[in-house]
Design an enzyme around this catalytic site. Structure first.
Site, short mmCIF file in Angstrom:
data_model
loop_
_atom_site.label_atom_id
_atom_site.label_comp_id
_atom_site.label_asym_id
_atom_site.label_seq_id
_atom_site.Cartn_x
_atom_site.Cartn_y
_atom_site.Cartn_z
N ASP A 14 0.78 -1.25 0.00
CA ASP A 14 0.00 0.00 0.00
C ASP A 14 0.81 1.30 0.00
O ASP A 14 0.40 2.29 0.62
CB ASP A 14 -0.98 0.02 1.18
CG ASP A 14 -2.14 -0.92 0.99
OD1 ASP A 14 -2.42 -1.31 -0.16
OD2 ASP A 14 -2.78 -1.29 2.00
N LYS A 98 -5.97 -5.36 -4.23
CA LYS A 98 -6.69 -5.99 -3.12
C LYS A 98 -7.80 -5.05 -2.64
O LYS A 98 -7.71 -3.84 -2.82
CB LYS A 98 -5.74 -6.34 -1.98
CG LYS A 98 -5.11 -5.14 -1.28
CD LYS A 98 -4.16 -5.60 -0.19
CE LYS A 98 -3.54 -4.44 0.55
NZ LYS A 98 -4.46 -3.67 1.36
N VAL A 126 2.70 0.34 4.46
CA VAL A 126 1.74 0.89 5.42
C VAL A 126 0.42 0.12 5.34
O VAL A 126 0.15 -0.53 4.35
CB VAL A 126 1.49 2.39 5.15
CG1 VAL A 126 2.75 3.22 5.37
CG2 VAL A 126 0.94 2.65 3.76
N CYS A 131 -2.74 -3.32 7.20
CA CYS A 131 -2.46 -4.13 6.01
C CYS A 131 -1.14 -4.89 6.09
O CYS A 131 -1.05 -6.02 5.61
CB CYS A 131 -2.54 -3.28 4.76
SG CYS A 131 -4.23 -2.64 4.51
#
Length: 177
Positions: A14, A98, A126, A131
């Site tokens: 992410d 995702k 992050v 996550c």
């Protein structure tokens, strides 16, 4: 560049505009910005070593159920859902979308890793306590050896970040380095 090994992969979690940019919809703030150089260094080192580099990226629908808990962010097709320029994927890198916290849930990540013969994962990105941690948990539950680079993970919540690193190490058996 060296020939790709089939054992190790770096998972970049992410590192997207909505999480890293100061004006991002769900910005991690200075903590997120501060890890960009370390993430870039780890990406470069893993590429140089011939490891596979995989990006797992939030890509939500505008009406995603996650928005009941968090503000809308990383909506597919928007600039906020794009990987930050400093960590742009290179030829041969894998990008996986995702819709939930874990990079494994509802994605082809596990299949990709198994087809490549990868058994050892290194995580950056992050948010540490969301996550990154859920990706680490699912990786450990699937039998992968997991390493988390302490200098390359961050969260908007420092206490939760610290607790997540502790839990990944003491409960999940990850190596936090």
């Amino acid at each position: 560049m060296k020939e790709k090994q089939t054992k190790r992969a770096l998972i970049v979690v992410d590192m997207l505009n909505d999480f890293i940019a100061p004006d991002g919809a769900l910005s991690c703030g200075p903590a997120g910005e501060a890890i960009v150089p370390a993430c870039a260094a780890h990406v470069a080192a893993h590429r140089e070593a011939g490891d596979t580099v995989i990006y797992v990226c939030d890509r939500h629908r505008p009406d995603d159920a996650e928005f009941r808990m968090f503000p809308p962010h990383c909506i597919a097709g928007t600039p906020g859902a794009e990987i930050i320029a400093e960590l742009a994927p290179a030829a041969g890198d894998i990008v996986i979308s995702k819709r939930r916290y874990s990079g494994f849930f509802g994605t082809g990540l596990d299949l990709d890793l198994r087809e490549l013969g990868i058994t050892e994962l290194f995580l950056v990105g992050v948010c540490t306590n969301i996550c990154v941690q859920y990706t680490a948990a699912d990786a450990r539950n699937r039998g992968y050896e997991v390493h988390v680079y302490r200098d390359a993970v961050a969260s908007f919540d420092e206490a939760a970040h610290t607790m997540a690193l502790s839990q990944m190490e003491s409960v999940l058996g990850c190596t936090v380095e």
